[in-house]
Each structure stands twice: as C-alpha cells, then as structure tokens.
Design a protein around this motif. Sequence first.
Motif, PDB file in Angstrom:
ATOM      1  N   ARG A 134      18.143  18.975 -13.797  1.00 23.68           N
ATOM      2  CA  ARG A 134      16.770  19.253 -13.374  1.00 23.68           C
ATOM      3  C   ARG A 134      16.299  18.228 -12.338  1.00 23.68           C
ATOM      4  O   ARG A 134      15.660  18.582 -11.349  1.00 23.68           O
ATOM      5  N   LEU A 135      16.646  16.963 -12.546  1.00 26.15           N
ATOM      6  CA  LEU A 135      16.279  15.923 -11.589  1.00 26.15           C
ATOM      7  C   LEU A 135      16.992  16.126 -10.253  1.00 26.15           C
ATOM      8  O   LEU A 135      16.395  15.948  -9.182  1.00 26.15           O
ATOM      9  N   TRP A 136      18.248  16.516 -10.315  1.00 26.33           N
ATOM     10  CA  TRP A 136      19.002  16.753  -9.089  1.00 26.33           C
ATOM     11  C   TRP A 136      18.418  17.941  -8.322  1.00 26.33           C
ATOM     12  O   TRP A 136      18.290  17.889  -7.094  1.00 26.33           O
ATOM     13  N   GLU A 137      18.051  18.992  -9.029  1.00 25.76           N
ATOM     14  CA  GLU A 137      17.426  20.138  -8.363  1.00 25.76           C
ATOM     15  C   GLU A 137      16.114  19.736  -7.712  1.00 25.76           C
ATOM     16  O   GLU A 137      15.770  20.208  -6.625  1.00 25.76           O
ATOM     17  N   ALA A 138      15.355  18.846  -8.377  1.00 29.32           N
ATOM     18  CA  ALA A 138      14.092  18.366  -7.810  1.00 29.32           C
ATOM     19  C   ALA A 138      14.331  17.553  -6.543  1.00 29.32           C
ATOM     20  O   ALA A 138      13.555  17.627  -5.588  1.00 29.32           O
ATOM     21  N   MET A 139      15.407  16.769  -6.518  1.00 31.18           N
ATOM     22  CA  MET A 139      15.753  16.019  -5.304  1.00 31.18           C
ATOM     23  C   MET A 139      16.047  16.970  -4.154  1.00 31.18           C
ATOM     24  O   MET A 139      15.605  16.759  -3.017  1.00 31.18           O
ATOM     25  N   LYS A 140      16.800  18.021  -4.439  1.00 31.61           N
ATOM     26  CA  LYS A 140      17.122  18.996  -3.394  1.00 31.61           C
ATOM     27  C   LYS A 140      15.864  19.715  -2.915  1.00 31.61           C
ATOM     28  O   LYS A 140      15.677  19.936  -1.713  1.00 31.61           O
ATOM     29  N   THR A 141      15.000  20.069  -3.841  1.00 30.70           N
ATOM     30  CA  THR A 141      13.777  20.792  -3.497  1.00 30.70           C
ATOM     31  C   THR A 141      12.855  19.942  -2.652  1.00 30.70           C
ATOM     32  O   THR A 141      12.169  20.449  -1.752  1.00 30.70           O
ATOM     33  N   ALA A 142      12.817  18.621  -2.916  1.00 33.10           N
ATOM     34  CA  ALA A 142      11.955  17.730  -2.140  1.00 33.10           C
ATOM     35  C   ALA A 142      12.325  17.781  -0.665  1.00 33.10           C
ATOM     36  O   ALA A 142      11.457  17.854   0.212  1.00 33.10           O
ATOM     37  N   GLY A 143      13.618  17.774  -0.375  1.00 28.88           N
ATOM     38  CA  GLY A 143      14.045  17.849   1.010  1.00 28.88           C
ATOM     39  C   GLY A 143      13.710  19.189   1.640  1.00 28.88           C
ATOM     40  O   GLY A 143      13.317  19.271   2.809  1.00 28.88           O
ATOM     41  N   GLU A 144      13.830  20.244   0.850  1.00 24.75           N
ATOM     42  CA  GLU A 144      13.530  21.590   1.366  1.00 24.75           C
ATOM     43  C   GLU A 144      12.045  21.770   1.636  1.00 24.75           C
ATOM     44  O   GLU A 144      11.650  22.630   2.442  1.00 24.75           O
ATOM     45  N   ALA A 145      11.202  20.954   0.975  1.00 27.51           N
ATOM     46  CA  ALA A 145       9.755  21.075   1.145  1.00 27.51           C
ATOM     47  C   ALA A 145       9.243  20.363   2.395  1.00 27.51           C
ATOM     48  O   ALA A 145       8.059  20.451   2.715  1.00 27.51           O
ATOM     49  N   TYR A 146      10.126  19.685   3.103  1.00 25.62           N
ATOM     50  CA  TYR A 146       9.715  18.923   4.289  1.00 25.62           C
ATOM     51  C   TYR A 146       9.235  19.847   5.407  1.00 25.62           C
ATOM     52  O   TYR A 146       9.873  20.850   5.715  1.00 25.62           O
ATOM     53  N   ARG A 147       8.120  19.483   6.017  1.00 21.29           N
ATOM     54  CA  ARG A 147       7.591  20.214   7.170  1.00 21.29           C
ATOM     55  C   ARG A 147       7.305  19.211   8.278  1.00 21.29           C
ATOM     56  O   ARG A 147       6.457  18.320   8.114  1.00 21.29           O
TER      57      ARG A 147
END
Length: 289
Positions: free
Chosen positions: A45-58
Amino acid sequence: MAIDSIAALIEKCGETGLPLWEVILEEDLRENRGAREDSLRQMRRLWEAMKTAGEAYRPEERSRSGLSGGDSAKVQAAAEQGLLLGGSFLNEVIGEALKTSECNACMKRIVAAPTAGSCGVLPAVLLPLLRRGAEEDAVLQALYVAAGFGEVIASRASIAGAEGGCQAEVGAASGMAAAALTQLQGGSPQACGHACALALSNLMGLVCDPVGGLVEIPCVHRNVVGAVNALSCANMALAGVESRIPVDEVIDAMAEVGEKMDDSLKETGNGGLAATPTGRAIARRLQGM
C-alpha cells in the motif's frame, strides 16, 4: 523492531540464512505480533502511494507560497532536449526527487520516508528502476531494508530535523535509499550496510534551515542531493567499496553531531539559508500573505 543495530541485523542473516529483508520483516512481526500477510499488504500500500504521488504531479501547479512547482518538468524537458549531463537514469532520479517533493509542497498525498521533508528520496531511486523492469516484489523487499535501516537510525540517532538537522531527514532518507538500492541490485547485507554508512557520512552535519519555516527552500532541492548521493553510494558498495567506519558508528556520530548543532540550524528558520537577507525577505513576504 527490537534490534537496534544494523550489525545485529547483518549477523542474524548469517545465523539464519535468511535474506536481509526477511530478517527485518521477521523482527517487525515479532515485535508487533502481526501477521506476515498484513505487513506485506501494508508495504505494498505504501509503495502504491509512492507511485501515485508521482502520477499526481502537475507542472503548472504551484505551492501556496509560490516558492515551489514546475522544476521537475524543467529537468524532464531539458533531458529530452539532450542538454543535461549524466545519462537518462540519473536525470530520471533527479526529476522524480523534485516531482514528489513538489507534490508535498503543494499539499498532495505523499509517503513520509522517513519524513515529509525527505519524501522524494526513496521514490526517486526506485521508480526509474521499476520502469526499467525491476520486479514489484523485489522493490517491496528493498523497501523493507530501507524501513529496517530507518528504524535503526531513528532509535540510535533521529529522523527529525528539529532534533538532528537535515542530516536526520534527507540524510537518513539517503542512507535508507542507498541500502534499498543495494538490496535491489543483488548486493549482500554487508554491502547494504556499507552503502548506508557512506551515504550518511556524506551528508553528516547537514543543517535544517527552512526559509520562512516552510518545507520548500532548500528542502525540495535537497531531496535531489539525497537521491543522487544514495545512487552513488549504492554503486560504490556494489563495486566493493567499503566504509572504513562501521555503519552503526556512523549513525552514533550523526547523533552526536545533531546534539552539538546550534538550535538555529534545527528547523527553527533562524539560521543557514533562512537567515540570509533574501531568506528573511521571503519570510516577511510570507508573513504578510
């Protein structure tokens, strides 16, 4: 985790024949009396959150202060134009470190690893490897090594800038990331220890001096330093380079340096870059917002 030294973790690998990540997992389960499946699920779950954080970049987004945002996109654009040195992997690491740190400044969801101020270091070195074919399970194992080393650093020294300076935040993250990278690339437990020791040594004495009291200047760009330092130290350890000072002694030295550091250099915003004329001007502007 009951074990409070990296040397003891490495010794247990030799005694049990288990890989380093498994020793750390077993120690955590023993202390918290949890189930293996639950621990693995939480790490994923933490690893998925790390990946999602990068995807949320604008790239167009800016922090409320206006001090952060858009730098990762600048690095990516310059890399695509062939303007940068160091090759594609290095520049991906730089871009990822900026990306996650800028998301933090823009109040987006990140993983504190070990703190919000150092959140960009671990994903910066792991995500480019994932894109190059690293297996998810191997990344999770590397994260256990990072977590175990981080817990030892926290217990023997500190992971709080207010207590130990930025060496306790970006420095600790860099040591954790160096060990994780070494694990991911097939390094021995001893090599993981050397990588962490080298990374911590390189950033020992790093002060915490947030301009205006915000985790932006110089914090965002220091995440890049932590990530690149981790990469170089992992490479040295994988090549057989050893730290002449054992990793636990490096951590103890880091704790001593943090204790001796003046309070103005420990997250108060009263020293270092925060105390420069421009730093003080920025702080006054922020106070007037």
